[in-house]
Design an enzyme around this catalytic site. Sequence first.
Site, mmCIF file in Angstrom:
data_model
loop_
_atom_site.group_PDB
_atom_site.id
_atom_site.type_symbol
_atom_site.label_atom_id
_atom_site.label_comp_id
_atom_site.label_asym_id
_atom_site.label_seq_id
_atom_site.Cartn_x
_atom_site.Cartn_y
_atom_site.Cartn_z
ATOM 1 N N ASP A 181 -25.180 44.618 -0.501
ATOM 2 C CA ASP A 181 -26.620 44.875 -0.366
ATOM 3 C C ASP A 181 -27.207 44.240 0.897
ATOM 4 O O ASP A 181 -28.280 44.642 1.340
ATOM 5 C CB ASP A 181 -27.368 44.344 -1.583
ATOM 6 N N THR A 235 -22.125 40.277 -0.320
ATOM 7 C CA THR A 235 -22.818 41.351 -1.024
ATOM 8 C C THR A 235 -22.925 42.576 -0.126
ATOM 9 O O THR A 235 -23.234 42.454 1.056
ATOM 10 C CB THR A 235 -24.233 40.967 -1.503
ATOM 11 N N GLU A 244 -31.161 53.819 -4.251
ATOM 12 C CA GLU A 244 -31.310 53.840 -5.714
ATOM 13 C C GLU A 244 -32.557 53.077 -6.153
ATOM 14 O O GLU A 244 -33.072 53.296 -7.244
ATOM 15 C CB GLU A 244 -30.076 53.222 -6.377
ATOM 16 N N TYR A 250 -19.921 53.338 -7.214
ATOM 17 C CA TYR A 250 -19.062 52.180 -6.960
ATOM 18 C C TYR A 250 -18.087 52.377 -5.808
ATOM 19 O O TYR A 250 -17.479 51.414 -5.338
ATOM 20 C CB TYR A 250 -18.303 51.815 -8.234
ATOM 21 N N LEU A 251 -17.899 53.613 -5.357
ATOM 22 C CA LEU A 251 -17.053 53.834 -4.178
ATOM 23 C C LEU A 251 -17.516 52.955 -3.025
ATOM 24 O O LEU A 251 -16.710 52.483 -2.230
ATOM 25 C CB LEU A 251 -17.129 55.304 -3.748
ATOM 26 N N GLN A 252 -18.825 52.730 -2.930
ATOM 27 C CA GLN A 252 -19.391 51.975 -1.812
ATOM 28 C C GLN A 252 -18.930 50.523 -1.775
ATOM 29 O O GLN A 252 -18.927 49.893 -0.737
ATOM 30 C CB GLN A 252 -20.928 52.009 -1.880
ATOM 31 N N ARG A 253 -18.607 49.966 -2.912
ATOM 32 C CA ARG A 253 -18.237 48.543 -2.949
ATOM 33 C C ARG A 253 -16.756 48.344 -3.207
ATOM 34 O O ARG A 253 -16.269 47.220 -3.164
ATOM 35 C CB ARG A 253 -19.052 47.820 -4.016
#
Lengths: 407, 407
Positions: free
Chosen positions: A140, A138, A239, A298-301
């Site tokens: 996160d 993840t 967020e 979503y670029l982050q994942r």
Amino acid sequence: MPPLKGNVVVGQSGGPTVVINQSLVGIVEACLEADEIGEIYGAVRGVQGVLDEDFIDLKRQKKEDLEAVASTPCAALRSVRKKPTREDCERALAVFRAHDVRYFFYIGGNDTAETAMILNEVAVADGYELRLFHVPKTIDNDLCETDHCPGYGSAARFVAQALMGDNQDNKSLGGIKIDVIMGRHAGWLTAASVLGRQHANDGPQLVYLPEVDFEVESFVRDVQNAWAQHGRCVIAVSEGIHDADGRLIAESGESDVFGNVQLSGSGALGDKLAAIVRENVVPPKGVPLRVRADTFGYLQRSYFGVVSDQDAREAREVGRVAVRVATSGKVPHGSIVILREGNGASYAPRYDVAPLERVGGHTKHMPAELLAGTSDVAPAFLDYALPLVGPLPRPGRLEPLAVPKRL
Amino acid sequence: MPPLKGNVVVGQSGGPTVVINQSLVGIVEACLEADEIGEIYGAVRGVQGVLDEDFIDLKRQKKEDLEAVASTPCAALRSVRKKPTREDCERALAVFRAHDVRYFFYIGGNDTAETAMILNEVAVADGYELRLFHVPKTIDNDLCETDHCPGYGSAARFVAQALMGDNQDNKSLGGIKIDVIMGRHAGWLTAASVLGRQHANDGPQLVYLPEVDFEVESFVRDVQNAWAQHGRCVIAVSEGIHDADGRLIAESGESDVFGNVQLSGSGALGDKLAAIVRENVVPPKGVPLRVRADTFGYLQRSYFGVVSDQDAREAREVGRVAVRVATSGKVPHGSIVILREGNGASYAPRYDVAPLERVGGHTKHMPAELLAGTSDVAPAFLDYALPLVGPLPRPGRLEPLAVPKRL
């Protein structure tokens, strides 16, 4: 326990990462070396693929295809967000029986671990011998028991490099810049925004995490002060920031089957915070009120091409370890964890297994010692995160050699 | 013209790029080699720094600092958006006189070229001998006369890799994904979203550019059809899309001194298009209505670590060429342009100079031959853009070796 012969199913679940396929390929590699294991099936869309009997053969994939898949972002087997019912679990076990599946590896986050736990309880109650392991992933970084999660190092790298660029952008044109970063319950990824800071004046100057209650009044005061002090301000905000009553500052209303409200894929929080700044903050004298907000989304994942090598290696290894633990027979089920040996330059990962019920459905927040006040992280966070992210690019700057005025 | 001895001022203006400092360093390098040139001053915040007499000494910077600056994103001299008045121009010339400045290099886009043109007209009218050259940069790629702009290749690379990852993300979890991309008047950067497509089914399946009027009805129909055909859909859309009357679909109201409406730094367009899809598109049977939107924002012009090597080399070279042209004395002012020798593998850049008035304030749109219908680009665009972007990462995928069902 005696060796358990049988076939393998592997699935991927939840939001993807750029290294989630490393774990998939690590599992396949280790299965190919294990005498106990016959066929290796990939469930398309995780547990949904099990219910649909929708499997693809992973044993007969070309080696070079597997290597190319390993370095491709997002779930090669496709993903799903599904919390199985008791009936679903009975159906899954019937499918496993029909295909002589004795090993199930489920790659995902805490919702995925919860699904694994539910399925495992039904298998135990039914007396169906199944080795069932959750393989962590993840961005996160909020799984309990593990020091950190595969996928985090690369996402943190993406965020760190983004803020390094954004700090330069903000230096160029001035004003207030707000960057909204993923992580609905924990601030680990937002905290990574600070990893590229080189000089005292570098942004982000303000960092807001879900671990600290967000107050609009202190936010406005912080921005006002930072603008006065630095002549500009970059703000990294999770967020998932919420007020003292737990109400999200961004609330779009849509939620998934696990009860998670949809926060990403919307610019609402950034626009809201920008509006708060425009209405309440007074710029330094003669400076225009320039406020911008970006939501990294979503670029982050999923961004193709920004990967932490350390993260990629560890993601591969947790897959291999899962198979070794499962075939060793020492424990019948669990969640693979990464433990930390040393910090900074002496960092090294060690792998172990934790009980499923300590991971499934739980969230690991950032501990107080990694936070600094209400709007920054502590230096200890750098020791924690930098080994996972790897060396960052080095920015240059001009010496401020002022030319004497003549007019 | 005889050799013109004097000092140099260089400035940076407008939105930054990740290679804008390559041009700055190219100018400094070439000035250090030119006998005519004495001091080399950097104007802090472009023309504003000239008015404020705010210069830093670029001649006495360490070589290694300059190299580090060259590979750092965004304007090392800081930037500005300022259209000078007649009075400003008189003041600028007074400053130039006081510092014996005979060469002014201004790095920027079409607004910057317009500023250069205005300043040049006043210098000519006043009879002040000044060599004044606009050095091109813009991620929008919308300057006239030049084949393409330094800064575009790297931004296009960022967008291409983002869409390659987002395509994998969308394959993993399904639904509709909308990506809003910079470029208010021209679709060059949005068009780069297609550069990483490998297979017929790869996204973006729909591409909307400002060169084509945007109609909500056909957008809804396109999405409906794509969802039915592909089972999912990635949509790349320019921030500058507008209806047949020229009204922007996203309109935030804020505008800058050049009359440009602020489109970036806001998630409004993405959220608006997502709402249109949610309200008007019916998903295929049994599929949830999953719609997400991301606005890439300033990452596209500032991300630290994603650079096209070709773009970086060309950005350095336009700076060097500007100095060589200026000191050659063949033309007293102009805008440096890149001309194309060959396409695809035989691509090579050639440098020349164009009149300022053909660049300043003009916009180059994508020509009809690079578009395909109302929602895609033509294959000829790949030949145009890929040499500027460089080799992209190669995604892998599993062979669809289905396992026979047993239940």
